[in-house]
Design a protein around this motif. Structure first.
Motif, PDB file in Angstrom:
ATOM      1  N   ASP A 184      48.747   0.800  89.998  1.00 21.44           N
ATOM      2  CA  ASP A 184      50.218   0.786  90.056  1.00 21.44           C
ATOM      3  C   ASP A 184      50.706   1.431  91.346  1.00 21.44           C
ATOM      4  O   ASP A 184      51.572   0.899  92.036  1.00 21.44           O
ATOM      5  N   ALA A 185      50.115   2.597  91.665  1.00 26.02           N
ATOM      6  CA  ALA A 185      50.570   3.336  92.854  1.00 26.02           C
ATOM      7  C   ALA A 185      50.318   2.529  94.126  1.00 26.02           C
ATOM      8  O   ALA A 185      51.134   2.535  95.049  1.00 26.02           O
ATOM      9  N   ILE A 186      49.193   1.837  94.188  1.00 29.46           N
ATOM     10  CA  ILE A 186      48.874   1.058  95.394  1.00 29.46           C
ATOM     11  C   ILE A 186      49.824  -0.132  95.514  1.00 29.46           C
ATOM     12  O   ILE A 186      50.407  -0.391  96.574  1.00 29.46           O
ATOM     13  N   LEU A 187      49.998  -0.847  94.410  1.00 30.63           N
ATOM     14  CA  LEU A 187      50.841  -2.053  94.462  1.00 30.63           C
ATOM     15  C   LEU A 187      52.283  -1.703  94.832  1.00 30.63           C
ATOM     16  O   LEU A 187      52.971  -2.478  95.481  1.00 30.63           O
ATOM     17  N   GLU A 188      52.709  -0.505  94.436  1.00 30.30           N
ATOM     18  CA  GLU A 188      54.055  -0.066  94.784  1.00 30.30           C
ATOM     19  C   GLU A 188      54.263   0.015  96.301  1.00 30.30           C
ATOM     20  O   GLU A 188      55.382  -0.110  96.787  1.00 30.30           O
ATOM     21  N   GLN A 189      53.200   0.242  97.024  1.00 27.79           N
ATOM     22  CA  GLN A 189      53.289   0.388  98.480  1.00 27.79           C
ATOM     23  C   GLN A 189      53.301  -0.953  99.217  1.00 27.79           C
ATOM     24  O   GLN A 189      53.413  -0.994 100.426  1.00 27.79           O
ATOM     25  N   THR A 190      53.104  -2.047  98.468  1.00 29.10           N
ATOM     26  CA  THR A 190      53.039  -3.356  99.128  1.00 29.10           C
ATOM     27  C   THR A 190      54.405  -4.043  98.987  1.00 29.10           C
ATOM     28  O   THR A 190      55.171  -3.719  98.073  1.00 29.10           O
ATOM     29  N   PRO A 191      54.722  -5.001  99.874  1.00 31.90           N
ATOM     30  CA  PRO A 191      56.029  -5.653  99.810  1.00 31.90           C
ATOM     31  C   PRO A 191      56.242  -6.395  98.489  1.00 31.90           C
ATOM     32  O   PRO A 191      55.299  -6.922  97.911  1.00 31.90           O
ATOM     33  N   LYS A 192      57.499  -6.418  98.046  1.00 31.27           N
ATOM     34  CA  LYS A 192      57.830  -7.064  96.769  1.00 31.27           C
ATOM     35  C   LYS A 192      57.527  -8.567  96.794  1.00 31.27           C
ATOM     36  O   LYS A 192      57.207  -9.164  95.784  1.00 31.27           O
ATOM     37  N   ASP A 193      57.688  -9.181  97.969  1.00 32.89           N
ATOM     38  CA  ASP A 193      57.521 -10.643  98.011  1.00 32.89           C
ATOM     39  C   ASP A 193      56.093 -11.073  98.327  1.00 32.89           C
ATOM     40  O   ASP A 193      55.842 -12.192  98.717  1.00 32.89           O
ATOM     41  N   ARG A 194      55.161 -10.164  98.143  1.00 27.34           N
ATOM     42  CA  ARG A 194      53.752 -10.526  98.367  1.00 27.34           C
ATOM     43  C   ARG A 194      53.288 -11.527  97.304  1.00 27.34           C
ATOM     44  O   ARG A 194      53.918 -11.680  96.259  1.00 27.34           O
ATOM     45  N   GLN A 195      52.160 -12.168  97.596  1.00 25.40           N
ATOM     46  CA  GLN A 195      51.520 -13.026  96.607  1.00 25.40           C
ATOM     47  C   GLN A 195      50.426 -12.215  95.927  1.00 25.40           C
ATOM     48  O   GLN A 195      49.732 -11.432  96.592  1.00 25.40           O
ATOM     49  N   THR A 196      50.270 -12.372  94.617  1.00 29.74           N
ATOM     50  CA  THR A 196      49.278 -11.562  93.903  1.00 29.74           C
ATOM     51  C   THR A 196      48.390 -12.441  93.021  1.00 29.74           C
ATOM     52  O   THR A 196      48.897 -13.295  92.302  1.00 29.74           O
ATOM     53  N   ALA A 197      47.110 -12.191  93.074  1.00 31.53           N
ATOM     54  CA  ALA A 197      46.183 -12.886  92.183  1.00 31.53           C
ATOM     55  C   ALA A 197      45.380 -11.849  91.430  1.00 31.53           C
ATOM     56  O   ALA A 197      44.968 -10.836  92.008  1.00 31.53           O
ATOM     57  N   LEU A 198      45.200 -12.069  90.145  1.00 32.77           N
ATOM     58  CA  LEU A 198      44.429 -11.134  89.326  1.00 32.77           C
ATOM     59  C   LEU A 198      43.305 -11.902  88.645  1.00 32.77           C
ATOM     60  O   LEU A 198      43.559 -12.896  87.967  1.00 32.77           O
ATOM     61  N   PHE A 199      42.081 -11.428  88.841  1.00 29.27           N
ATOM     62  CA  PHE A 199      40.935 -12.040  88.172  1.00 29.27           C
ATOM     63  C   PHE A 199      40.300 -11.022  87.239  1.00 29.27           C
ATOM     64  O   PHE A 199      40.163  -9.854  87.587  1.00 29.27           O
TER      65      PHE A 199
END
Ligand code: AMP
Length: 592
Positions: A184-199
């Motif tokens: 959570d803490a890491i993702l908070e530091q990335t831009p909101k409009d990023r693309q995200t993939a979860l495997f």
């Protein structure tokens, strides 16, 4: 919400590229790379995941190691970042362990070669200095374990404002290791409009929750497992050998030397592998021939004729090449790599055990691919027996037994006149028994019996993991599933046995650093898993106090873990590590 498609349209593929990959929209540079690597067609997860990822969609994918998932996210990731600003990290891949960080880092380098993409693996246990230098110079893709990524973010040595794409790989294992809050803490530091993939190999509620928090309108992919029709799974004796990746080739050689099949199909994933394995087997005296999509029709015809005539014993093939062939029933099907789907496995092994004859299916895998084996067992409702790789002694015993059998056959057939006179003259000079032994020695030598061989290290097999529901099943290190044990830092209250109690078969290890030194449960689990080379699921409860921490580990491994941790830096510091002795209730001193 959907993302804008920013990647330029793929150039029309040049002739000769895999049409399967080209149809997914990958650009020519990547198709060239895949061709060089000898990939003939996309795996199911690649077919499903690549187009939406190229289109900028978020993605939630259920896939285990061995399905080709690394390429499924890396290829689109590379295509999407290749044409934007460089060396100011554009993509971040988070993985649970150091081993995986290195593996994924290598894969990104391999697939990104033509595009000249730079990648930096960042993991705990590695000197900070090297990572800092590389970060300062600038990289395109960072592959990191969550703990170390967060350390860099906090030191302001890693800056994620320019990240366009984030991949969470093996998300269930990361949650398992107590990294939920770090993610959570890491993702908070990335831009909101990023693309995200979860495997993730499993899709428990905790994964759904993290997906809900961090993915936007994701495309969901589950490679459906069609139940097999009754009787569809062939009755074949199935064996698997689990060996570390670097020993796979030696293990295959050993197994085939011992089995000495008269007619076998050996399956590999890529053309390159087919050629390498054929060369290796030929050099060991096997009559092996390659068949793959890079060969023309006359070449294939020659190979097939030789195989049908019994002149070739081992046919080494890719799935694509084998698909179109009319191959007679073989005594063995060997999977040097598992196919990427359980259905593919069933299809492969259907080539043996036909028409009531006995068949053998042999699979060599690395420990991370065991989940695929369990999927296959579930689908086929048939047991795959995990067996240790034959030792040098096993091989010698088998060779001698084979020579004995061959001599018995020759004796039974008679017609020895040509040799009898020589044998008689030798026997005149000494003991006839010695003469016979010397003849056998010669045969043994000719069959490669005197080649220098070494034993192949065993790997302990992991227990089948059940879906991660509320709690994580904990297995013992030798593979039996154990009781349930929650771990602190997994987003739920800690309810383990606590300092007063101990779980049977488990020992507590005292580590002389705690919250005040910035230790989080994931750091300890990560350090033990990485440094002692253990799977995180053998580790029990983790308690992080202000000044020290306690970690439950299997008793049989406690000494090894303590020795390893004593040599390791945890969060950059040397710390005291020892067995934790239970104090009588009320006794407050920690440490043994
Ligand atoms: P992964 O599931 O990502 O760990 O990949 C497992 C293995 O499959 C790796 O060794 C890859 O190099 C290989 N692989 C991935 N995709 C393909 C493909 N389409 N054809 C052949 N091999 C592949």
């Amino acid at each position: 919400m959907k993302h804008d498609t920013t990647s330029p349209p793929a150039e029309p593929p040049a002739k000769g590229f895999s049409p399967g990959f080209a149809a997914l929209g990958l650009e020519a540079a990547l198709l060239t790379t895949l061709d060089t690597l000898g990939y003939e067609e996309p795996t199911p997860i690649q077919r499903e995941a690549i187009p939406p990822l190229l289109a900028g969609r978020d993605l939630l994918g259920q896939a285990a190691t061995g399905t080709g998932k690394t390429a499924a996210f890396t290829l689109p990731l590379l295509q999407r970042i290749a044409h934007s600003a460089r060396r100011c990290p554009s993509a971040l891949v988070l993985v649970p362990t150091r081993e995986l960080a290195m593996q994924v880092g290598e894969a990104v380098t391999r697939y990104g070669k033509e595009l000249k993409i730079s990648v930096l693996p960042v993991y705990g246990g590695q000197a900070m200095g090297l990572q800092l230098q590389a970060l300062r110079r600038g990289v395109d893709v960072i592959v990191a374990t969550p703990g170390r990524a967060l350390d860099h973010i906090r030191r302001k040595t890693l800056q994620l404002k320019t990240i366009q794409m984030v991949v969470l790989d093996e998300a269930d294992e990361m949650l398992d290791m107590g990294f939920a809050e770090d993610l959570d803490a890491i993702l908070e530091q990335t831009p909101k409009d990023r693309q995200t993939a979860l495997f993730s190999a499993t899709m428990p509620a905790r994964i759904a929750a993290i997906a809900k928090r961090h993915l936007k309108d994701p495309v969901e992919i589950r490679i459906a497992k069609e139940p097999l029709k009754a009787g569809a799974a062939p009755r074949v004796h199935q064996t698997a050998y689990i060996v570390a990746r670097q020993h796979k080739e030696a293990a295959l050689a050993r197994i085939l030397d011992v089995e000495a099949p008269k007619s076998a199909l050996v399956f590999c994933r890529t053309r390159i592998e087919v050629d390498e394995i054929t060369a290796m087997l030929t050099s060991r005296g096997h009559r092996a021939e390659a068949i793959h999509g890079g060969m023309n029709q006359p070449q294939r015809d020659r190979v097939m004729n030789s195989f049908r005539a019994g002149q070739t014993e081992l046919l080494v093939a890719t799935d694509v090449a084998a698909r179109g062939l009319d191959i007679p029933s073989v005594s063995h099907v060997v999977n040097y790599d598992l196919p990427t789907s359980p259905e593919g496995y069933v299809h492969r092994i259907g080539r043996t055990g036909r028409a009531g004859r006995e068949g053998s299916a042999i699979t060599v895998i690395d420990p991370r691919e065991q989940r695929l084996l369990w999927n296959i067992e579930q689908l086929t409702k048939a047991k795959i027996v995990v067996t240790p790789v034959p030792t040098v002694t096993d091989l010698r015993t088998k060779r001698l037994a084979r020579i004995k059998g061959e001599i018995e056959e020759v004796l039974a057939a008679g017609d020895l006149d040509l040799f009898r006179a020589v044998a008689a003259s030798l026997a005149d000079q000494g003991d006839p028994l010695e003469v016979a032994a010397a003849s056998m020695k010669l045969l043994f030598r000719m069959q490669g019996g005197e080649r220098k061989e070494s034993d192949i290290p065993a790997v302990s097999s992991r227990p089948p993991e059940r879906p991660l529901m509320a709690r994580r099943p904990m297995g013992d290190p030798r593979g039996r599933p154990g009781g349930m044990m929650p771990r602190e830092g997994q987003g739920r209250p800690f309810t383990g046995p606590g300092r007063g109690g101990r779980t049977a078969g488990m020992a507590k290890v005292y580590i002389g650093a705690g919250k005040e030194a910035g230790i989080r449960p994931g750091d300890l689990v990560g350090a033990i898993a990485n440094e002692a080379g253990l799977n995180s699921n053998v580790i029990g409860a983790v308690e992080v106090m202000d000044r020290f921490s306690l970690v439950e580990v299997p008793e049989v491994l406690a000494r090894e873990i303590i020795e390893t941790l004593s040599r390791t830096r945890i969060k950059g510091q040397k710390v005291a590590v020892r067995l934790f002795m239970e104090q009588p209730r009320g006794g407050g001193r920690a440490g043994g």
